[in-house]
Design a protein around this motif. Structure first.
Motif, PDB file in Angstrom:
ATOM      1  N   ALA A 591       0.763  -1.166  -0.002  1.00 19.59           N
ATOM      2  CA  ALA A 591       0.055   0.174  -0.067  1.00 19.59           C
ATOM      3  C   ALA A 591       0.962   1.242   0.048  1.00 19.59           C
ATOM      4  CB  ALA A 591      -1.078   0.100   1.074  1.00 19.59           C
ATOM      5  N   ILE A 592       1.737   1.295   0.858  1.00 17.34           N
ATOM      6  CA  ILE A 592       2.749   2.287   0.772  1.00 17.34           C
ATOM      7  C   ILE A 592       3.396   2.453  -0.457  1.00 17.34           C
ATOM      8  CG2 ILE A 592       4.887   3.232   1.833  1.00 17.34           C
ATOM      9  CD1 ILE A 592       2.521   3.769   3.842  1.00 17.34           C
ATOM     10  N   THR A 593       3.861   1.423  -1.232  1.00 15.79           N
ATOM     11  CA  THR A 593       4.384   1.671  -2.419  1.00 15.79           C
ATOM     12  C   THR A 593       3.706   1.945  -3.386  1.00 15.79           C
ATOM     13  OG1 THR A 593       6.093  -0.644  -1.853  1.00 15.79           O
ATOM     14  CG2 THR A 593       5.713   0.360  -4.218  1.00 15.79           C
ATOM     15  N   ALA A 594       2.367   1.858  -3.143  1.00 14.25           N
ATOM     16  CA  ALA A 594       1.422   2.144  -4.478  1.00 14.25           C
ATOM     17  C   ALA A 594       1.295   3.813  -4.237  1.00 14.25           C
ATOM     18  CB  ALA A 594       0.115   1.409  -4.316  1.00 14.25           C
ATOM     19  N   LEU A 595       1.172   4.242  -3.068  1.00 15.15           N
ATOM     20  CA  LEU A 595       0.695   5.752  -2.987  1.00 15.15           C
ATOM     21  C   LEU A 595       2.252   6.164  -3.150  1.00 15.15           C
ATOM     22  CD1 LEU A 595      -0.686   5.320   0.658  1.00 15.15           C
ATOM     23  CD2 LEU A 595      -1.858   5.991  -1.229  1.00 15.15           C
ATOM     24  N   ARG A 596       3.402   5.810  -3.031  1.00 16.82           N
ATOM     25  CA  ARG A 596       4.596   6.612  -3.370  1.00 16.82           C
ATOM     26  C   ARG A 596       4.800   6.577  -4.900  1.00 16.82           C
ATOM     27  NH1 ARG A 596       7.761   3.535  -0.941  1.00 16.82           N
ATOM     28  NH2 ARG A 596       8.067   4.853   1.267  1.00 16.82           N
ATOM     29  N   GLU A 597       4.235   5.335  -5.668  1.00 14.50           N
ATOM     30  CA  GLU A 597       4.522   5.281  -6.958  1.00 14.50           C
ATOM     31  C   GLU A 597       3.465   5.941  -7.797  1.00 14.50           C
ATOM     32  OE1 GLU A 597       7.295   4.085  -8.472  1.00 14.50           O
ATOM     33  OE2 GLU A 597       8.167   3.710  -6.422  1.00 14.50           O
ATOM     34  N   VAL A 598       2.278   6.094  -7.407  1.00  9.93           N
ATOM     35  CA  VAL A 598       1.138   6.772  -8.137  1.00  9.93           C
ATOM     36  C   VAL A 598       1.582   8.038  -8.816  1.00  9.93           C
ATOM     37  CG1 VAL A 598      -0.301   7.673  -6.292  1.00  9.93           C
ATOM     38  CG2 VAL A 598      -1.427   6.805  -8.383  1.00  9.93           C
ATOM     39  N   GLY A 599       0.944   8.450  -9.940  1.00 10.83           N
ATOM     40  CA  GLY A 599       1.436   9.452 -10.556  1.00 10.83           C
ATOM     41  C   GLY A 599       0.922  10.720  -9.955  1.00 10.83           C
ATOM     42  N   PHE A 600      -0.250  10.733  -9.148  1.00  9.63           N
ATOM     43  CA  PHE A 600      -0.779  11.901  -8.681  1.00  9.63           C
ATOM     44  C   PHE A 600      -1.607  11.286  -7.224  1.00  9.63           C
ATOM     45  CE2 PHE A 600      -3.476  15.802  -8.189  1.00  9.63           C
ATOM     46  CZ  PHE A 600      -2.686  16.667  -7.948  1.00  9.63           C
ATOM     47  N   LEU A 601      -1.505  11.973  -6.156  1.00 11.96           N
ATOM     48  CA  LEU A 601      -2.250  11.787  -5.088  1.00 11.96           C
ATOM     49  C   LEU A 601      -2.817  12.667  -4.262  1.00 11.96           C
ATOM     50  CD1 LEU A 601      -2.807   9.340  -2.775  1.00 11.96           C
ATOM     51  CD2 LEU A 601      -0.721   9.804  -1.807  1.00 11.96           C
ATOM     52  N   VAL A 602      -4.096  12.445  -4.139  1.00 11.35           N
ATOM     53  CA  VAL A 602      -4.894  13.550  -3.383  1.00 11.35           C
ATOM     54  C   VAL A 602      -5.224  12.924  -1.944  1.00 11.35           C
ATOM     55  CG1 VAL A 602      -6.784  15.006  -3.334  1.00 11.35           C
ATOM     56  CG2 VAL A 602      -5.391  14.829  -5.421  1.00 11.35           C
ATOM     57  N   SER A 603      -5.047  13.582  -0.931  1.00 13.33           N
ATOM     58  CA  SER A 603      -5.617  13.032   0.352  1.00 13.33           C
ATOM     59  C   SER A 603      -6.562  14.147   1.014  1.00 13.33           C
ATOM     60  CB  SER A 603      -4.314  12.916   1.335  1.00 13.33           C
ATOM     61  OG  SER A 603      -4.877  12.780   2.514  1.00 13.33           O
ATOM     62  N   LEU A 604      -7.711  13.623   1.522  1.00 15.09           N
ATOM     63  CA  LEU A 604      -8.659  14.171   2.195  1.00 15.09           C
ATOM     64  C   LEU A 604      -8.523  13.796   3.624  1.00 15.09           C
ATOM     65  CD1 LEU A 604      -9.912  14.631  -0.692  1.00 15.09           C
ATOM     66  CD2 LEU A 604     -11.927  15.017   0.540  1.00 15.09           C
ATOM     67  N   GLU A 605      -7.906  14.453   4.632  1.00 17.82           N
ATOM     68  CA  GLU A 605      -7.611  13.987   6.042  1.00 17.82           C
ATOM     69  C   GLU A 605      -7.928  14.864   7.139  1.00 17.82           C
ATOM     70  OE1 GLU A 605      -6.866  11.953   7.982  1.00 17.82           O
ATOM     71  OE2 GLU A 605      -6.192  10.049   7.158  1.00 17.82           O
ATOM     72  N   ILE A 606      -8.147  14.325   8.432  1.00 14.17           N
ATOM     73  CA  ILE A 606      -8.038  15.301   9.460  1.00 14.17           C
ATOM     74  C   ILE A 606      -6.820  15.801  10.188  1.00 14.17           C
ATOM     75  CG2 ILE A 606      -8.720  15.320  11.782  1.00 14.17           C
ATOM     76  CD1 ILE A 606     -10.923  13.475  11.207  1.00 14.17           C
ATOM     77  N   HIS A 607      -5.687  14.662  10.266  1.00 15.48           N
ATOM     78  CA  HIS A 607      -4.506  14.833  10.709  1.00 15.48           C
ATOM     79  C   HIS A 607      -3.419  14.246   9.837  1.00 15.48           C
ATOM     80  CE1 HIS A 607      -4.850  11.016  12.289  1.00 15.48           C
ATOM     81  NE2 HIS A 607      -5.810  11.286  13.303  1.00 15.48           N
ATOM     82  N   THR A 608      -2.193  14.412  10.223  1.00 17.00           N
ATOM     83  CA  THR A 608      -0.995  14.084   9.403  1.00 17.00           C
ATOM     84  C   THR A 608      -1.125  12.393   9.609  1.00 17.00           C
ATOM     85  OG1 THR A 608       0.318  14.250  11.279  1.00 17.00           O
ATOM     86  CG2 THR A 608       0.622  15.878   9.579  1.00 17.00           C
ATOM     87  N   SER A 609      -0.708  11.645   8.319  1.00 20.49           N
ATOM     88  CA  SER A 609      -0.610  10.180   8.340  1.00 20.49           C
ATOM     89  C   SER A 609       0.300   9.782   7.177  1.00 20.49           C
ATOM     90  CB  SER A 609      -1.983   9.738   7.786  1.00 20.49           C
ATOM     91  OG  SER A 609      -2.408  10.114   6.463  1.00 20.49           O
ATOM     92  N   ALA A 610       0.467   8.620   7.165  1.00 21.31           N
ATOM     93  CA  ALA A 610       1.266   8.057   6.180  1.00 21.31           C
ATOM     94  C   ALA A 610       0.931   8.460   4.656  1.00 21.31           C
ATOM     95  CB  ALA A 610       1.204   6.564   6.069  1.00 21.31           C
TER      96      ALA A 610
END
Length: 813
Positions: A591-610
Motif C-alpha cells: 500500500a505504501i509503495t502504491a501511494l509512493r509510485e502513483v502519478g498523482f495523489l490527493v488526500s482528504l484527511e483530519i491529521h497527518t498520516s502516512a
C-alpha cells in the motif's frame, strides 16, 4: 399501567390480566405484577428521591432514601419500606413523602445520615451543578445538621484505574458502581470493602479496575465520588455547551452528548437511547476525542512544491492544483478512489458520486482492511437495503434464544453489542456460540460456547457446527452475527449464508468501523451503486444517470487491493484517498509503495498520516465535532449528529469533493451534508435480490518445525489513530501477549510469563507468553497494540504461518 377513575364499588372495572390494583397517594392504579413500586410512582409522575436505584440495574435497597409508608390488607407495615425493592401487590395502599409525614420524616433522617460524613466541597466538586445529592438535599433534607463531631476523611483521590479517580469521603455507598461492574460489564474489580462505619468502595491491590466500560460508573455515580482523570477540575456543568451526537468509534452508532467549553471538547456522556446503547458507552467512545485538537491536526490545505516539500496553500490554489492533476490522470490512465471506513453516510455518497460522475470509474472501495470478492457478494445478498424494520437489531439480540458470532469478538470490536449479549445471557438465558480461536474475556462473560477454529478453516466449523448449535439456531428469533474479519477466511461468508438458510436464523453484519454500513448503502464499492443498485444492472444505471445527469460506468471496478496494485504498476494515474491508514490494508508495504509510485495523489484527511506524507495535495476535512451528518449503524439505523464546535474554516468531505468536482467541470450538488442526505434519500434503497455467495471453504495451513498458524485480531483500546493523545485511556488497555495453548508452548519451548518472539522474513514481534485454550499449533497476537503491529511488522495476517520461539533465539525455533 392504567389509572382507574373513581367509581362506585358496583361499577368498578375488573383488574386487567397480569395486573394488580393498588392506591398511591389517593390515586387508584393498575400496575403489572412484579413491577417495582418506585416505577409505578414514576409512571404517575410522583417523584421519590433515590440514589441507589437505577432502571437498568438490579434493585439493591442500599441508600434507603426512597422510603414510603405501606399498608397491606388494611394494616400498616411497622416501618417505612424501600420503594425501589418492594413490588406492587393487590390492595396495597402507599403513601409517599407527599402525603405521609412519617415517610417524609424518614427520608429526611436518611438524608441527614448520608450527609454526616459527606464533605462540604460542592464548589470544587466536578458533580456540583448536576448532583442528585445536592438536589435532593435541598428538596428532602433538613435545613440544619445535628452532627457536630469530626467528619470521616480519606486520602484522595484514589486512582482505581488510570482514568477513574475515587473520592471515598464523598461516597454514599449506593453501590451503583459495583452493580454496574458486576451485572452490566461483567468486570467485578470494584467492590465494597470493610464493614459498618468503615465500609468503603475500593479495589483489590493486585486487580486494577480494568474494564472497557469503566467510564459509565463515573456518569451514574450520584454524588461525585467517581471522577474522570481527563475532566477532573476542568469545568463546571453550567459552563459547558452540550450537543447531542453519535459516537464515531464503531458501528453501533451510540447516542452521546458532547460537552465543550471555549471551543474545546472536555467530556462525552452517554445519551439515553433504549433502542441502541440504552444509557451506556464504552470507554473508547467516552474518552477518545482529543484527536480533534492533536498536534498533527491539519487545518490548512497543503500542496507539494517543485522542490518536493509540502507547504500551506489557499483553498483556491490547492483545489486548482488537485483538479489539474486529476484531469490529467483521468485521461492518462484513470483515477482510483479509496474513501475509508470512517465516513458519514453523506460523505460516503459524495465519494461514490465523485467516482462515477467526476472520475468516470467504478474503481472505488471503502474497505481499508483485508477484504474479498466473496464479501462483496455477501453484502449485496444480505446487507444492503436492510433497515431496522426487516433486519437484526439490538432488541432482536436481546430477545434471541441463541446467537452465533462469527468473525468478530463483540467486546473488543462492538462494545454495546457485547453489553446486549451479556444482558440477554443474564436476564433471559441466551445461548451464545462463538466461532473463534480461543475463549476471549467477552466470551466468558456472555457464557459463550466457543467453537474452536484454526485460522483459515473457520468455514468448515460453520458448515458443520454440531447438532446442538443447529437446533439452537432453528429456534424462532435466532441470530447469526458476522464481522468483517470473515473476509480473511475464504468461504466463511458462504458458510454463514448456507447456515442461515439451513436454520432460518437472521444474519446481522457487524463491521468494526462506524462508516462501513453507510458506505455500503451509499455505493462506495466497485460492484454496487447507491441504494443497492448493481453496477451491472442497466436499468439501475439509467435511473442514476437521469438523476445525476451524467453517464455511469457499466463495468464493475477494482477492489481496494487491486486499486493499489494498479496504482503501483501505473495502470491508474491518480488516487483520491480519504481517511485510510495503509497499516490496516492487507499488505501495508504494498500500500505504501502504491501511494509512493502513483502519478498523482490527493488526500482528504483530519491529521497527518502516512498518506499525507506522500500526497501531492492535502485537503483538510472536518472531524465529527465540527461537522453534521449521520452514520448508518450496523442495524441500518440512521444516527444523526450536529456540529458541536465552531466549524469556521473547516469543511466536511462532501463539500470538499463538491468543490473539487466544480473545478473539474462537474457538479455533485453535495455542498452540505443535508443536500447529500436529501439526494440519497430521494434515490431510495433496495435489496438487489442477488444470490448468496457460494465459495469453497478455505483450509488451514499446516505448521512445520518451530512454526505456528497465526491468529490475530484487534483489541478495543490499542494504537488506533483516533485514540491519540489519550494517556488515561491508554492506561486501561489490555496488555498484549503472545497467546498459545500449553501443548504448543511445550513444543516451542515457551514459558508462561517469559518473552517469546514471533517472526517472519519481514520482521519480528516479541511479547510475554500467556496460555489459553487455542487449538494446537496456533499462536495469537493483537493486531494493532503497543509492540504488536502484525501486518506492518510481520507482513502476514490471519491464517498465515509464522515462526515462534523463546525471545533471544535467533532461529526462533
Amino acid at each position: 399501567m392504567t389509572l382507574t377513575p373513581e367509581r362506585n364499588a358496583t361499577e368498578e372495572t375488573p383488574v386487567p390480566e397480569g395486573h394488580v390494583r393498588l392506591t398511591i397517594d389517593g390515586q387508584v392504579v393498575d400496575a403489572p405484577k412484579g413491577e417495582l413500586l418506585i416505577r409505578t410512582c414514576e409512571r404517575l409522575g410522583i417523584v421519590i428521591p433515590r440514589f441507589c436505584d437505577h432502571p437498568l440495574l438490579d434493585p439493591a435497597g442500599a441508600c434507603r432514601q426512597c422510603l414510603v409508608e405501606v399498608e397491606m390488607g388494611g394494616r400498616p407495615m411497622p416501618k417505612p419500606q424501600a420503594s425501589c425493592t418492594m413490588t406492587v401487590a393487590d390492595g396495597m395502599v402507599v403513601k409517599t413523602q407527599h402525603t405521609s409525614e412519617r415517610a417524609d420524616k424518614a427520608q429526611q433522617g436518611v438524608m441527614e445520615l448520608l450527609l454526616i460524613n459527606h464533605p462540604l466541597d460542592c464548589p470544587i466538586c466536578d458533580k456540583g451543578g448536576e448532583c442528585p445529592l445536592q438536589n435532593q438535599a435541598m428538596a428532602h433534607g433538613r435545613a440544619d445538621s445535628r452532627f457536630v463531631e469530626k467528619k470521616r476523611t480519606f486520602p484522595k483521590p484514589l486512582p482505581i484505574s488510570s482514568q477513574v479517580l475515587l473520592d471515598r469521603e464523598r461516597c454514599v455507598l449506593c453501590q451503583r458502581c459495583t452493580r454496574f461492574s458486576e451485572e452490566i460489564a461483567g468486570d467485578p474489580f470494584i467492590d465494597l470493602l470493610e464493614r459498618g462505619a468503615k465500609q468503603q468502595i475500593g479495589i483489590a491491590e493486585d486487580q486494577p479496575f480494568q474494564s472497557y466500560f469503566s467510564g459509565n460508573t463515573i456518569q451514574i455515580c450520584p454524588v461525585g465520588a467517581l471522577t474522570s482523570a481527563a475532566y477532573r477540575f476542568r469545568s463546571r456543568p453550567f459552563d459547558l455547551r452540550s450537543t447531542a451526537g453519535t459516537c464515531e468509534h464503531c458501528s453501533s452508532g451510540c447516542s452521546m452528548r458532547t460537552d465543550s467549553r471555549r471551543g474545546t471538547v472536555l467530556r462525552r456522556l452517554a445519551g439515553n437511547d433504549p433502542e441502541v446503547n440504552e444509557e451506556w458507552l464504552c470507554d473508547k467512545g467516552r474518552f477518545a476525542f482529543r484527536y480533534t485538537g492533536s498536534q498533527g491536526r491539519i487545518t490548512r490545505p497543503l500542496v507539494r512544491r517543485t522542490d518536493g516539500t509540502l507547504t500551506e496553500a489557499s483553498w483556491t490554489e490547492a483545489l486548482a492544483v488537485a483538479a489539474e492533476g486529476l484531469l490529467a490522470a483521468r485521461s492518462a490512465g484513470g483515477i482510483g478512489v479509496l474513501p475509508g471506513g470512517r465516513l458519514t453516510g453523506e460523505d460516503a455518497y459524495a465519494y461514490a458520486k465523485f467516482a462515477r460522475v467526476v472520475a468516470g470509474t467504478n474503481d472505488i472501495d471503502f474497505r481499508a482492511r483485508p477484504h474479498s470478492d466473496e464479501e462483496l457478494e455477501f453484502l449485496a445478498a444480505h446487507v444492503v437495503g436492510g433497515t431496522p424494520e426487516d433486519s437484526v437489531t439490538f432488541t432482536a439480540i436481546e430477545n434471541a434464544p441463541a446467537v452465533l458470532t462469527v468473525g468478530t469478538d463483540p467486546e473488543e470490536e462492538s462494545g454495546i453489542v457485547f453489553l446486549r449479549l451479556r444482558k440477554a445471557y443474564r436476564k433471559k438465558g441466551l445461548r451464545h456460540f462463538q466461532v473463534g480461536p480461543f475463549t476471549s474475556y467477552g466470551a466468558e462473560k456472555t457464557g459463550a460456547t466457543v467453537l474452536h477454529a484454526v485460522p483459515g478453516a473457520e468455514a468448515a466449523v460453520v458448515a458443520d457446527p454440531g447438532a446442538d448449535v443447529v437446533a439452537a439456531l432453528e429456534q424462532p428469533g435466532a441470530v447469526i452475527l458476522v464481522g468483517d474479519r470473515a473476509a480473511e477466511s475464504p468461504g466463511l461468508y458462504s458458510a454463514v449464508s448456507a447456515l442461515a438458510t439451513r436454520t432460518g436464523a437472521a444474519i446481522g453484519w457487524l463491521p468494526r468501523r462506524a462508516g462501513d454500513r453507510g458506505a455500503v448503502e451509499a455505493g462506495a464499492l466497485p460492484t454496487l451503486l447507491p441504494g443497492g443498485r448493481l453496477v451491472t444492472d442497466a436499468a439501475a444505471r439509467a435511473e442514476l444517470e437521469q438523476v445525476w445527469g451524467a453517464p455511469v460506468p457499466a463495468t464493475p471496478g477494482r477492489d481496494g487491493d487491486a486499486i493499489l496494485a494498479a496504482a503501483a504498476s501505473g495502470a491508474l494515474a491518480a488516487l483520491v484517498v480519504g481517511g485510510v491508514d495503509p497499516q490496516d490494508m492487507t499488505d501495508p508495504t504494498a500500500a505504501i509503495t502504491a501511494l509512493r509510485e502513483v502519478g498523482f495523489l490527493v488526500s482528504l484527511e483530519i491529521h497527518t498520516s502516512a498518506v499525507t506524507e506522500l500526497a501531492d495535495v492535502v485537503l483538510p476535512v472536518a472531524p465529527d465535532a465540527q461537522r453534521s451528518g449521520a452514520y448508518v449503524n450496523w442495524e441500518g439505523r440512521r444516527r444523526e449528529f450536529a456540529v458541536a464546535l465552531d466549524a469556521t474554516g473547516v469543511l466536511p468531505d462532501c463539500r470538499v469533493l463538491d468543490t473539487l468536482g466544480v473545478e473539474m467541470d462537474a457538479d455533485l450538488f453535495t455542498q452540505t451534508p443535508a443536500a447529500a442526505a436529501g439526494e440519497l434519500e430521494r434515490l431510495g434503497s433496495r435489496r438487489p435480490g442477488v444470490a448468496a455467495p457460494d465459495h469453497t471453504a478455505g483450509q488451514a495451513r499446516r505448521p512445520g518445525y518451530g512454526q505456528a498458524v497465526l491468529a490475530t485480531s484487534r483489541q478495543m483500546i490499542d494504537d488506533g489513530s483516533l485514540q491519540i493523545d489519550e494517556p488515561a485511556l491508554a492506561g486501561t488497555a489490555r496488555r498484549p501477549y503472545v497467546k498459545v495453548n500449553a501443548a504448543t508452548a511445550e513444543r516451542l519451548a515457551l514459558v508462561e510469563g517469559a518473552e517469546a518472539t514471533v517472526r517472519t522474513d519481514h520482521g519480528a514481534i516479541t511479547l510475554p507468553v500467556a496460555l489459553t485454550d487455542l487449538p494446537d499449533g496456533v499462536v495469537w497476537l493483537p493486531a494493532c497494540s503497543p509492540g504488536s503491529h502484525v501486518r506492518p511488522t510481520l507482513g502476514v495476517g490471519h491464517g498465515d504461518l509464522v515462526t515462534v520461539g523463546p525471545a533471544g533465539n535467533g532461529s526462533a525455533s
